[in-house]
Design a protein around this motif. Structure first.
Motif, PDB file in Angstrom:
ATOM      1  N   ASP A   1       8.785  -4.754   0.023  1.00  0.00           N
ATOM      2  CA  ASP A   1       7.406  -4.278  -0.017  1.00  0.00           C
ATOM      3  C   ASP A   1       7.411  -2.763  -0.144  1.00  0.00           C
ATOM      4  OD1 ASP A   1       6.421  -6.790   0.226  1.00  0.00           O
ATOM      5  OD2 ASP A   1       6.140  -6.686   2.401  1.00  0.00           O
ATOM      6  N   ILE A   2       6.619  -2.263  -1.081  1.00  0.00           N
ATOM      7  CA  ILE A   2       6.589  -0.824  -1.337  1.00  0.00           C
ATOM      8  C   ILE A   2       5.249  -0.260  -0.888  1.00  0.00           C
ATOM      9  CG2 ILE A   2       6.890   0.977  -3.076  1.00  0.00           C
ATOM     10  CD1 ILE A   2       9.264  -0.865  -2.906  1.00  0.00           C
ATOM     11  N   GLN A   3       5.326   0.826  -0.136  1.00  0.00           N
ATOM     12  CA  GLN A   3       4.110   1.399   0.431  1.00  0.00           C
ATOM     13  C   GLN A   3       3.574   2.539  -0.433  1.00  0.00           C
ATOM     14  OE1 GLN A   3       4.435   1.633   4.697  1.00  0.00           O
ATOM     15  NE2 GLN A   3       3.435   3.637   4.669  1.00  0.00           N
ATOM     16  N   GLY A   4       4.467   3.237  -1.090  1.00  0.00           N
ATOM     17  CA  GLY A   4       4.050   4.347  -1.934  1.00  0.00           C
ATOM     18  C   GLY A   4       5.221   4.828  -2.752  1.00  0.00           C
ATOM     19  N   MET A   5       4.953   5.820  -3.586  1.00  0.00           N
ATOM     20  CA  MET A   5       5.982   6.296  -4.507  1.00  0.00           C
ATOM     21  C   MET A   5       5.726   7.774  -4.784  1.00  0.00           C
ATOM     22  SD  MET A   5       6.389   4.897  -8.346  1.00  0.00           S
ATOM     23  CE  MET A   5       7.289   3.390  -8.019  1.00  0.00           C
TER      24      MET A   5
END
Lengths: 77, 148, 148, 77
Positions: free
Chosen positions: C48-52
């Protein structure tokens, strides 16, 4: 049996009508439907046919109540 | 999936944005969107074109387009797709067709949108009649191959 | 041609529409528009990716993108092209990249937009660092091949 | 001659700086610039290099005033 025949685009203009109802007897193919509906006019070579809104071959049989459509190559998009 | 036949001019950006916002389940899942828009030109085959009338076969058009999208979904992992197609009287510079495809990865989006567009061109029952600047009308006789 | 690097979120439909309206000389001449939009997903490689965070090399990025569009224009009859690319901190569901190509015929639009997108992925100096839901940060190590 | 060296992304973090200016003498390649700038650190295998914002080979020569950049594979789009 009762067959509804429809024409579209340039074919509609050349046969001079957009639809007609045929009352016919015996087993018939899509090509036969054209001959019965247009005894004096040969079907143009590139004509496409559909029965009940699906493409069919001219040799496919039709059944009572079918909607048979004839039209030239499609040019949308 | 949404298939929409429009008798009035449509705004492609509005259609894509509205559809994307309505497809809540896609949010955060799609990484790629490929969109094709076909627009009416004011010339064709060396002639100036003043307008165009697009005829279709109501019912069969929708049925064939749904089938085409279903085929694309079998070949590529398509999350969602939208097709909008204009019918009736069209003026130069007005959009004729919109195909939008949402996928996780970009290769699938490019492939699927192009597949849908080519299949639409060869199988969806639409017919164009051009009105030339000379006031002559002519039916388009065939489509071009978009892979060439 | 327009190349735009955005430090703030952008609205792809607004960008395409505004650019198309500003390109007066195209009106009536283009028959095909192919648009690709890359959007941030909330998952990658099973996490799961929260931001970049997207870093770039100011100056070189623009120079390479201009070169890529010029290459596409040599290979296909492209009327115009627009690239918008996000940099800085990005949240899931926000657009990262927009590539739009206008041509007379559809095959050229599909081919050229895909060419630009693949060349951008392999040559434009941008780097993504993901912030996982676990609060770990990780640099992406390489790009995928979009023709596969 | 005077060379500006820049680093980006993970390479910037691993060398611990984003840019530096080198004053050096003699003919140098891009690979030499790295060795002078980072005597204690081997260049990672997948490093890309640019001179004045164009991609170059590591064997290309640099000139006075050049901006030389090192960075990992790009991952935009």
């Amino acid at each position: 049996m009762s067959i509804k025949v429809r024409y579209f685009a340039s074919l509609k203009e050349s046969v001079g009508r957009s639809e007609q109802c045929l009352e016919i007897t015996g087993l018939l193919t899509v090509a036969d439907v054209w001959r019965v509906a247009n005894p004096d006019k040969t079907m143009p070579d590139n004509t496409l046919a559909a029965v009940n809104m699906d493409y069919v071959a001219l040799t496919d049989a039709v059944e009572d109540g079918d909607e048979v459509a004839f039209f030239p190559p499609v040019t949308g998009g | 999936m949404r298939i929409k036949i429009c008798a009035e001019p449509f705004e492609p950006w509005h259609e894509v944005q509205a559809y994307q916002q309505s497809a809540i389940s896609m949010a955060g899942k799609f990484g790629a969107t490929s969109i094709f828009i076909g627009t009416m030109r004011d010339f064709n085959d060396g002639d100036d074109i003043q307008g165009m009338t697009l005829e279709h076969y109501p019912g069969m058009t929708e049925k064939q387009l749904e089938k085409i999208v279903a085929e694309a979904m079998q070949q590529w992992p398509v999350l969602d797709a939208l097709i909008v197609h204009r019918v009736g009287d069209i003026l130069p510079n007005e959009p004729i067709v919109l195909v939008a495809v949402w996928t996780s990865h970009r290769g699938d989006a490019f492939d699927a949108s192009r597949y849908i567009m080519e299949a639409l061109k060869s199988r969806a029952p639409f017919w164009k009649k051009e009105l030339l600047a000379s006031q002559t009308e002519r039916w388009l006789l065939k489509n071009t191959d978009g892979y060439l």
